[in-house]
Write an enzyme that holds these catalytic residues in place. Structure first.
Site, PDB file in Angstrom:
ATOM      1  N   PRO A   1     -55.226  26.976  -0.230  1.00 48.59           N
ATOM      2  CA  PRO A   1     -56.665  27.152  -0.007  1.00 48.59           C
ATOM      3  C   PRO A   1     -56.982  28.622   0.289  1.00 48.59           C
ATOM      4  CG  PRO A   1     -55.809  25.297   1.265  1.00 48.59           C
ATOM      5  CD  PRO A   1     -54.626  26.032   0.719  1.00 48.59           C
TER       6      PRO A   1
ATOM      7  N   ARG B   1     -53.494  53.972  -2.096  1.00 48.68           N
ATOM      8  CA  ARG B   1     -52.495  52.909  -2.100  1.00 48.68           C
ATOM      9  C   ARG B   1     -51.595  53.039  -3.325  1.00 48.68           C
ATOM     10  NH1 ARG B   1     -52.117  51.964   2.713  1.00 48.68           N
ATOM     11  NH2 ARG B   1     -50.480  50.545   1.986  1.00 48.68           N
TER      12      ARG B   1
ATOM     13  N   ARG C   1     -43.499  32.514  -6.393  1.00 42.49           N
ATOM     14  CA  ARG C   1     -44.842  32.344  -6.938  1.00 42.49           C
ATOM     15  C   ARG C   1     -44.915  33.001  -8.308  1.00 42.49           C
ATOM     16  NH1 ARG C   1     -48.668  34.780  -2.693  1.00 42.49           N
ATOM     17  NH2 ARG C   1     -47.153  33.748  -1.345  1.00 42.49           N
TER      18      ARG C   1
END
Length: 283
Positions: A2, A154, A258
Site C-alpha cells: 500500500p 543526488r 523486487r
C-alpha cells in the site's frame, strides 16, 4: 505494498466509519506487530476515535490523544468489518496480526506471507515513530521548487530517490514506475542530472499520477482498494503486455526482492535496460 493513495483512502474510510466510536478492545494476535510497550495497547481501551490521518505510507488512528500508527509494509492490509467476532483471534494462526473492536464493528490488521513486517505503535505523538520522524516532504504537497531541491545534487538513480521515504514521503515501487512512465524518464536516470524541463515534467507526473489514484480510491471500501489500484496501472506489474501509450512491450528489471517495469519506447529511447538476473547487458 500500500502506498500513498491507498493509505489515504484507508484513512478516509476510518474517518467515515470509525470516528466517534469507542475502542472497546484491542486484540494482539502477533507479538511481533507491536513495537511499543509504553503506553500499552490496552491504554486505547475506552477512548473515542477522534480522527484518522496519514504520514507518508503510515496510517494514523487518533484515539483522543493516543495514536495507533500502522505501517502496512509489503503484504499488510486493513480489513474493516461491520460485525467483528467477539472471540479474539488465535495467536500465531492465520493472517490476523491485530484486531481493533469498536463496539460491534472494527477492523483487522492482516499480513500475508511469511515475512512479517507489518508494524504498529501506540504513541502519544506520531513523531515518536522512527519512520514518521524521518519522513521527507509529502509527495502530494511538495511544490515544484521543493521537488527540485530534493533532486539537486543526488547521484542516485531517480527511481531510488522517488522511493526513499526520507527524501519524499508516500511513493513506493508501483507508483514510482507509473510516475516515471508518465514523465517519459528512464528509472536509471541520475536524479541530480535531470535538466529543468525534465524536473518540471517529473513533478507534474508525480502530482497527476497520485491525484488520479486518490480520486479513483475515493468512496471505495477497503476491500476494493487493491483491485482499484491494479486497474489504474499502465506499466507496473504488466511485464510482457503492450504499453497503453505506444504499444511496445513493457519490460522488467529484477532485483533481489523486487522488480521495476518500464516501457523502452516511452522511457529509454527504445533501448532495454540491463537486467543482471538475465544478462550483464541487453543490447
Amino acid at each position: 505494498m500500500p502506498e500513498l493513495p491507498e493509505v489515504e483512502a484507508l484513512a478516509r474510510h476510518l474517518r467515515e466509519h470509525a470516528a466517534g466510536r469507542e475502542v472497546a478492545r484491542v486484540d494482539v494476535a502477533s507479538l511481533s506487530v507491536l513495537k511499543t510497550t509504553d503506553p500499552l495497547h490496552t491504554a486505547l481501551h475506552g477512548r473515542a476515535v477522534t480522527g484518522a490521518g496519514r504520514f507518508g505510507k503510515h496510517l494514523d488512528l487518533d484515539c483522543d490523544g493516543l495514536h495507533l500508527v500502522v505501517h502496512l509494509a509489503r503484504a499488510g492490509w486493513l480489513r474493516w468489518s461491520d460485525a467483528l467476532p467477539s472471540a479474539p483471534p488465535k495467536p500465531g494462526r492465520g493472517p490476523i496480526a491485530l484486531r481493533v473492536h469498536l463496539g460491534g464493528p472494527g477492523f483487522d490488521l492482516t499480513e500475508a506471507g511469511t515475512q512479517k513486517r507489518l508494524a504498529a505503535w501506540v504513541v502519544r505523538d506520531p513523531a515518536e515513530v522512527p519512520g514518521v520522524a524521518k519522513l521527507g516532504p509529502d509527495a502530494l504537497e511538495i511544490s515544484e521548487p521543493g521537488f527540485a531541491e530534493v533532486l539537486a545534487g543526488r547521484t542516485e538513480r531517480i527511481k531510488t530517490v522517488l522511493t526513499d521515504q526520507s527524501r519524499l514521503a508516500g511513493v513506493g515501487n508501483a507508483y514510482s514506475d507509473e510516475v516515471l512512465h508518465r514523465a517519459r524518464l528512464s528509472p536509471f536516470a541520475t536524479a541530480g542530472r535531470l535538466d529543468e524541463p525534465a524536473v518540471r515534467r517529473l513533478h507534474a507526473a508525480l502530482r497527476e499520477v497520485l491525484e488520479d489514484a486518490v480520486r479513483r480510491s475515493e468512496h471505495q471500501d477497503a476491500a476494493r482498494l487493491k483491485a482499484e489500484k491494479r486497474s489504474g496501472l499502465r506499466v507496473h506489474g504488466r511485464t510482457g503486455l503492450p504499453c497503453p501509450v505506444c504499444g511496445d512491450l513493457v519490460r522488467e528489471v529484477s532485483f533481489a526482492d523486487r522488480s521495476l517495469q518500464y516501457c523502452p519506447t516511452c522511457q529509454t529511447g527504445g533501448r532495454p535496460l540491463a537486467d543482471r538476473r538475465m544478462s550483464r547487458l541487453l543490447k
